[in-house]
Design a protein around this motif. Structure first.
Motif, PDB file in Angstrom:
ATOM      1  N   LEU A   1     -10.874   9.804  -2.616  1.00 62.75           N
ATOM      2  CA  LEU A   1     -10.943   8.347  -2.690  1.00 62.75           C
ATOM      3  C   LEU A   1     -11.688   7.871  -3.936  1.00 62.75           C
ATOM      4  CD1 LEU A   1     -11.600   7.433   1.058  1.00 62.75           C
ATOM      5  CD2 LEU A   1      -9.437   7.378  -0.198  1.00 62.75           C
TER       6      LEU A   1
ATOM      7  N   GLU B   1      -8.301   7.800  -6.255  1.00 68.07           N
ATOM      8  CA  GLU B   1      -7.935   6.424  -5.899  1.00 68.07           C
ATOM      9  C   GLU B   1      -8.868   5.408  -6.544  1.00 68.07           C
ATOM     10  OE1 GLU B   1      -5.148   5.481  -4.381  1.00 68.07           O
ATOM     11  OE2 GLU B   1      -4.664   7.606  -4.487  1.00 68.07           O
TER      12      GLU B   1
ATOM     13  N   ASN C   1      -6.710  -3.161   4.830  1.00 68.96           N
ATOM     14  CA  ASN C   1      -6.560  -2.013   3.925  1.00 68.96           C
ATOM     15  C   ASN C   1      -7.462  -0.862   4.323  1.00 68.96           C
ATOM     16  OD1 ASN C   1      -4.581  -3.160   2.294  1.00 68.96           O
ATOM     17  ND2 ASN C   1      -6.084  -4.152   0.986  1.00 68.96           N
TER      18      ASN C   1
ATOM     19  N   ASN D   1       0.793  -1.233   0.000  1.00 64.97           N
ATOM     20  CA  ASN D   1       0.000   0.000   0.000  1.00 64.97           C
ATOM     21  C   ASN D   1       0.825   1.282   0.000  1.00 64.97           C
ATOM     22  OD1 ASN D   1      -2.998  -0.735   0.308  1.00 64.97           O
ATOM     23  ND2 ASN D   1      -1.950  -2.115   1.718  1.00 64.97           N
TER      24      ASN D   1
ATOM     25  N   ILE E   1     -14.399   2.578   4.753  1.00 69.52           N
ATOM     26  CA  ILE E   1     -13.284   3.364   5.295  1.00 69.52           C
ATOM     27  C   ILE E   1     -13.788   4.461   6.220  1.00 69.52           C
ATOM     28  CG2 ILE E   1     -11.474   5.030   4.676  1.00 69.52           C
ATOM     29  CD1 ILE E   1     -10.993   3.276   2.165  1.00 69.52           C
TER      30      ILE E   1
ATOM     31  N   LYS F   1      -0.131   3.950  -2.677  1.00 70.68           N
ATOM     32  CA  LYS F   1      -1.473   4.469  -2.439  1.00 70.68           C
ATOM     33  C   LYS F   1      -1.469   5.412  -1.237  1.00 70.68           C
ATOM     34  CE  LYS F   1      -4.798   2.270  -0.201  1.00 70.68           C
ATOM     35  NZ  LYS F   1      -5.830   1.331   0.196  1.00 70.68           N
ATOM     36  N   LEU F   2      -0.772   5.033  -0.175  1.00 71.96           N
ATOM     37  CA  LEU F   2      -0.693   5.877   1.018  1.00 71.96           C
ATOM     38  C   LEU F   2      -0.086   7.235   0.676  1.00 71.96           C
ATOM     39  CD1 LEU F   2       0.574   3.276   3.649  1.00 71.96           C
ATOM     40  CD2 LEU F   2      -1.750   4.171   3.417  1.00 71.96           C
TER      41      LEU F   2
ATOM     42  N   THR G   1      -6.095   2.745   5.597  1.00 66.06           N
ATOM     43  CA  THR G   1      -6.509   3.959   4.890  1.00 66.06           C
ATOM     44  C   THR G   1      -7.179   4.937   5.842  1.00 66.06           C
ATOM     45  OG1 THR G   1      -6.783   2.675   2.850  1.00 66.06           O
ATOM     46  CG2 THR G   1      -7.801   4.855   2.911  1.00 66.06           C
TER      47      THR G   1
END
Length: 170
Positions: free
Chosen positions: A131, A135, A68, A25, A145, A28-29, A72
């Motif tokens: 997001l 994303e 995940n 991740n 999330i 993405k982070l 997130t």
């Protein structure tokens, strides 16, 4: 002796699992953190803080399928806390501007307008937009999330898009 060996093995497996989660991740982070602060160094600081917070509370994750989402959520909260703590007025990073070759380019101006419109949203709206569109997450994932019903995420998204449209037209 067998109990000690077994305990060490479990700890090693848990640590390997955590390292794997972070490795999978990391990009993405960084992208999400960067979308909040628009600065490479600050985004890296946020990711580092997120990894630390995740590491010290990793034992609390009950089911692997939620890792995940959990990670997130920590990142988003850390990003928002960072902005509040530093009273940052998030501005466009010069690196972004330098990468854009033609300042008179219509695409450049549209990108700047979109980024400015996103910055005017409240934190929840900004998070949903980031997001969903940056994303490419589904509304169901975002709902998990943010621990909100999908219907709430939908209305937040539509309100944010309406506000951005008003801002962009002005």
């Amino acid at each position: 002796m067998a109990i000690g060996f077994s305990k060490n093995k479990l700890l090693r497996e848990k640590e390997e699992s955590f390292l794997s989660l972070i490795h999978e991740n990391q990009e993405k982070l960084y992208r999400i953190a960067y979308s909040y602060v628009k600065n490479k160094d600050d985004a890296l600081d946020i990711v580092q803080e997120t990894v630390y917070k995740a590491y010290i509370s990793y034992h609390k994750v009950k089911k692997i399928q939620y890792e995940n989402t959990w990670l997130t959520r920590i990142l988003i909260n850390t990003s928002i806390d960072f902005i509040k703590k530093n009273n940052k007025v998030v501005s466009m990073d010069m690196e972004f501007i330098e990468k854009t070759s033609d300042f008179n380019n219509d695409n450049f101006h549209q990108t700047v307008e979109v980024k400015e419109a996103i910055e005017k949203l409240n934190e929840k709206q900004k998070t949903v937009i980031i997001l969903r569109f940056f994303e490419d997450m589904k509304l169901e994932e975002i709902a998990k999330i943010l621990e909100s019903p999908v219907s709430t995420i939908k209305s937040t998204l539509y309100r944010a898009l309406n506000e951005m449209n008003i801002t962009l037209k002005e």
